[in-house]
Scaffold this active site. Sequence first.
Site, short mmCIF file in Angstrom:
data_model
loop_
_atom_site.label_atom_id
_atom_site.label_comp_id
_atom_site.label_asym_id
_atom_site.label_seq_id
_atom_site.Cartn_x
_atom_site.Cartn_y
_atom_site.Cartn_z
N HIS A 198 20.23 28.60 10.41
CA HIS A 198 19.61 27.55 9.58
C HIS A 198 19.57 28.00 8.13
O HIS A 198 19.28 29.16 7.83
CB HIS A 198 18.19 27.25 10.06
CG HIS A 198 17.49 26.22 9.26
ND1 HIS A 198 16.27 26.44 8.65
CD2 HIS A 198 17.85 24.95 8.91
CE1 HIS A 198 15.89 25.36 8.00
NE2 HIS A 198 16.83 24.44 8.14
N ARG A 208 0.81 -1.22 0.00
CA ARG A 208 0.00 0.00 0.00
C ARG A 208 0.84 1.26 0.00
O ARG A 208 0.39 2.32 -0.40
CB ARG A 208 -0.91 0.02 1.23
CG ARG A 208 -1.90 -1.12 1.33
CD ARG A 208 -2.55 -1.15 2.69
NE ARG A 208 -1.54 -1.36 3.74
CZ ARG A 208 -1.76 -1.23 5.04
NH1 ARG A 208 -2.97 -0.87 5.46
NH2 ARG A 208 -0.81 -1.45 5.92
N GLN A 249 4.35 26.73 16.08
CA GLN A 249 4.03 27.08 14.69
C GLN A 249 4.59 26.00 13.77
O GLN A 249 5.61 25.38 14.07
CB GLN A 249 4.64 28.44 14.33
CG GLN A 249 4.27 28.96 12.95
CD GLN A 249 4.73 30.40 12.74
OE1 GLN A 249 4.59 31.25 13.60
NE2 GLN A 249 5.30 30.67 11.58
N LYS A 296 14.05 24.48 15.75
CA LYS A 296 13.38 24.00 14.54
C LYS A 296 13.55 22.49 14.38
O LYS A 296 14.63 21.95 14.65
CB LYS A 296 13.95 24.71 13.31
CG LYS A 296 13.76 26.21 13.33
CD LYS A 296 14.40 26.88 12.11
CE LYS A 296 14.21 28.38 12.15
NZ LYS A 296 14.82 29.06 10.98
N HIS A 298 19.23 31.97 8.48
CA HIS A 298 18.30 32.70 9.32
C HIS A 298 18.45 32.29 10.78
O HIS A 298 18.80 31.16 11.09
CB HIS A 298 16.86 32.43 8.87
CG HIS A 298 16.58 32.86 7.46
ND1 HIS A 298 15.64 32.23 6.67
CD2 HIS A 298 17.13 33.84 6.70
CE1 HIS A 298 15.62 32.83 5.47
NE2 HIS A 298 16.51 33.80 5.47
N GLU A 305 13.99 38.70 14.01
CA GLU A 305 14.58 37.80 13.00
C GLU A 305 15.78 38.47 12.33
O GLU A 305 15.77 39.67 12.05
CB GLU A 305 13.54 37.46 11.93
CG GLU A 305 12.33 36.73 12.46
CD GLU A 305 12.60 35.28 12.76
OE1 GLU A 305 13.48 34.68 12.10
OE2 GLU A 305 11.94 34.73 13.66
#
Length: 202
Positions: free
Chosen positions: A119, A23, A47, A72, A62, A143
């Site tokens: 990152h 499957r 988030q 993250k 970033h 940021e």
Amino acid sequence: MQIRELSIPDSYEITPKQFGDDRGVFLEWYRFDKLEEVVGHSIDLKQANTSVSKRGSVRGIHFADIPPSQAKYVTAPHGAVLDFVIDIRVGSPTFGQWDSVLLDDKDRRAIYIAEGLGHCFVALTENATVSYLVTDTFNPGREHGINPLDPEIGLEFGIDLSEALLSPKDTDAPSLAEAAASGILPSWEAARAYYETLNTKA
């Protein structure tokens, strides 16, 4: 799943066990308890983001102010990207160094990047899809970015740089040395102090 610490402290490669049959395939791509065992605290996810990129697209480097910054947990459900973690914590024993993990829809690995780390990723296929869970919501005032082409960092993208697609935001970002001189980089001490506050809450 197997979890391996990368050469940059506080970052990990996660390789899930896949179960296939006629499957298709099933896997657990995120387990808070398994990650907590190696990180030292549970991850408070706030988030979830998804990006779809053309081949050659570079996103990053970033990072966000610490505290609270953003941890993250990143994976690529479609296509392939080379994902980088860059140590931008001033005073870290690996400051200015990086490590990378191939994220794709074959091995279905993920990478965990702690708060205060940089990152970046490059898309190796068309329509490379990246999904990542983060520990804080987007806050543009906190940021920051570093130019991913900074030769001092020397990221190895695995593609001809003439094919690289970058946003003006990233190419206009300062070098690592300029970011350090301006005082926007997190410090190793601040990062470790923040991790300790998270560990004591666990």
